[in-house]
Design an enzyme around this catalytic site. Structure first.
Site, short mmCIF file in Angstrom:
data_model
loop_
_atom_site.label_atom_id
_atom_site.label_comp_id
_atom_site.label_asym_id
_atom_site.label_seq_id
_atom_site.Cartn_x
_atom_site.Cartn_y
_atom_site.Cartn_z
CG PHE A 169 -6.86 -1.85 3.62
CD1 PHE A 169 -6.98 -1.05 2.49
CD2 PHE A 169 -5.59 -2.07 4.13
CE1 PHE A 169 -5.86 -0.49 1.89
CE2 PHE A 169 -4.47 -1.51 3.55
CZ PHE A 169 -4.61 -0.72 2.42
CE LYS A 170 -3.57 -2.74 0.56
NZ LYS A 170 -2.27 -2.75 -0.03
#
Ligand SMILES: Cc1ncc(COP(=O)(O)O)c(C=O)c1O
Ligand SMILES: N[C@@H](CCOP(=O)(O)O)C(=O)O
Length: 430
Positions: free
Chosen positions: A106-107
């Site tokens: 998700f980064k």
């Protein structure tokens, strides 16, 4: 938008300065001076908006006027060039897949957004910027990918030796060019402390322009609020009481969800789902905030003993424990429970969850036990193949590797081993 330091001992800052500096001179995290809710019509019309349109409206107030609207539109479109699907497991539980970006974590969104903001601010600047990042697994790879080849930017990633998965390590040590990896004899918290110390070290800051690409940096942190809006768009017609279970480590993601709620997104409640590193779970029971050294788990990216963003969460609730508790629950789960959850999700729903997502699933189940008429969405924060050994051992099925993972396999690792802050300083001054 101006930002103030949560240590309240530094001057207020513009967005540009907050992005370039990363952290305030008094070592405080920056926080926006105001949060203006979006109009109700925005949420009423959300079905007709694309991801980029949603993100543009949501982030605009935090970056203007320093990033002009036309530039911001391009930044947002380039950042969000992949999908964020919600997958329904049953009538009460869905998962929001946040792993369709280039490093399958998700980064990617925050890293890509920040890289573009920094690139914009740095375009007429001859001075190189050194981006320091501490990672417990995923931030490093996402930042390496997001900043690869960005002109005028050098990235130095600190990761705890032997405590990230093999694929995570390949993602952050094999790219070369402007990306350097430092393998630290210690924990993620040691890496994070070294990074924070570096920002206060005048011998360093007089010699180089340092910034952070951890969620400390507002340009890395705030874009994470988009996810909650994307999930709402996909679910709101069917479900009215939406709860998010967020697998939490440094608490940037759940805190970004709270910012989305502040912008008016109708979220009923948050669950911070923890592995054995459970300082916030304990805080919500005892009201005592007692960070402890992190312990190693199979959901390694959440092995954080002293979460940076907890101070931002407290600020959102004006340090009022009762209001925080009304909106946030937290549970902690062991590795054995996490493995059992991975197997349960696979057997019951034919879905392969990674260990972090599985912790989120357990958080949903725990919350739903006492709040049956809600729909809980757990965030699937990384692709299961990033944790290949654990996943295959638990579900006993061979996984095929997506292209993003295959592309780093077999590449040569390049890293420098360090043990102390002195080593880091020597490396940076070299
Ligand atoms: C896969 C994964 N899940 C969960 C987390 C925890 O997120 P946060 O640090 O925002 O709480 C991380 C690390 O950030 C991660 O990489
Ligand atoms: N879990 C993170 C730890 C750092 O979190 P950040 O959001 O502050 O960058 C990781 O994977 O590195």
């Amino acid at each position: 938008m101006n930002y103030y330091s949560l240590n309240h001992k530094a001057p207020n800052s513009t967005f540009k300065n907050a992005v370039i500096k990363g952290i305030a001179p008094d070592k405080g995290l920056y926080f926006p001076e105001s949060i203006t809710p979006l109009p109700k019509t925005f949420f009423d019309n959300i079905d007709h908006l694309s991801h980029s349109e949603i993100a543009f409206e949501a982030i605009k107030q935090f970056v203007s006027p320093e990033i002009p609207e036309d530039i911001l539109k391009t930044i947002v479109e380039e950042t969000l060039s992949f999908d964020f699907p919600v997958v329904k497991l049953n009538d009460s539980i869905s998962t929001l897949e946040l792993f369709h970006g280039p490093t399958m974590a998700f980064k990617d969104v925050g890293a890509r957004f920040m890289a573009r903001c920094l690139g914009y601010f740095n375009q007429n600047n001859d001075r190189e910027v050194t981006v320091l990042v501490a990672t417990s697994g995923d931030t490093g790879g996402a930042v390496a990918n997001g900043f690869l080849g960005v002109k005028g930017v050098n990235v130095v990633i600190l990761y705890p030796s032997g405590k990230v998965s093999d694929i995570q390590e390949m993602q952050l040590t094999t790219l070369g060019q402007n990306i350097k990896a430092l393998e630290v004899n210690g924990t993620f918290d040691d890496c994070q402390d070294m990074v924070k110390t570096a920002f206060l070290d005048e011998e360093l800051t007089n010699n180089m322009q340092l910034t952070s690409a951890n969620s400390i940096n507002v340009a890395r942190w705030l874009p994470q609020l988009f996810y909650f809006m994307f999930a709402y768009k996909q679910l709101h017609k069917e479900h009215k009481n939406i709860v998010f279970s967020v697998p939490s480590g440094n608490f940037g993601n759940v805190c970004a969800g709270m910012m989305a709620q502040k912008l008016g997104l109708p979220i009923s409640h948050f669950v911070a789902s923890n592995n054995a590193n459970n300082v916030v779970t304990r805080y919500l029971i005892s009201q005592l905030y007692e960070p402890k050294p992190s312990v190693q788990t199979i959901s390694n990216a959440m092995d954080v003993g002293a979460p940076s963003n907890f101070i931002r969460i407290k600020e959102i609730y004006k340090n009022n424990f009762s209001s925080l508790k009304e909106n946030l629950s937290s549970y902690s789960f062991s590795d054995e429970e996490t493995k059992a959850a991975m197997l349960e999700i696979f057997d019951n729903y034919n879905y392969v969850a990674d260990p972090h997502g599985a912790v989120g699933y357990l958080g949903c189940k725990a919350y739903l036990k006492e709040n049956a008429n809600t729909h809980c969405v757990f965030l699937e924060t990384a692709h299961p193949t990033k944790f290949l050994d654990v996943v295959e051992a638990v579900i006993k099925e061979k996984q095929s590797l997506p292209e993003q993972i295959q592309s780093v396999m077999g590449k040569e690792k390049e890293s420098v081993v360090i043990s102390t802050y002195k080593d880091l300083k020597k490396y940076l001054l070299k």
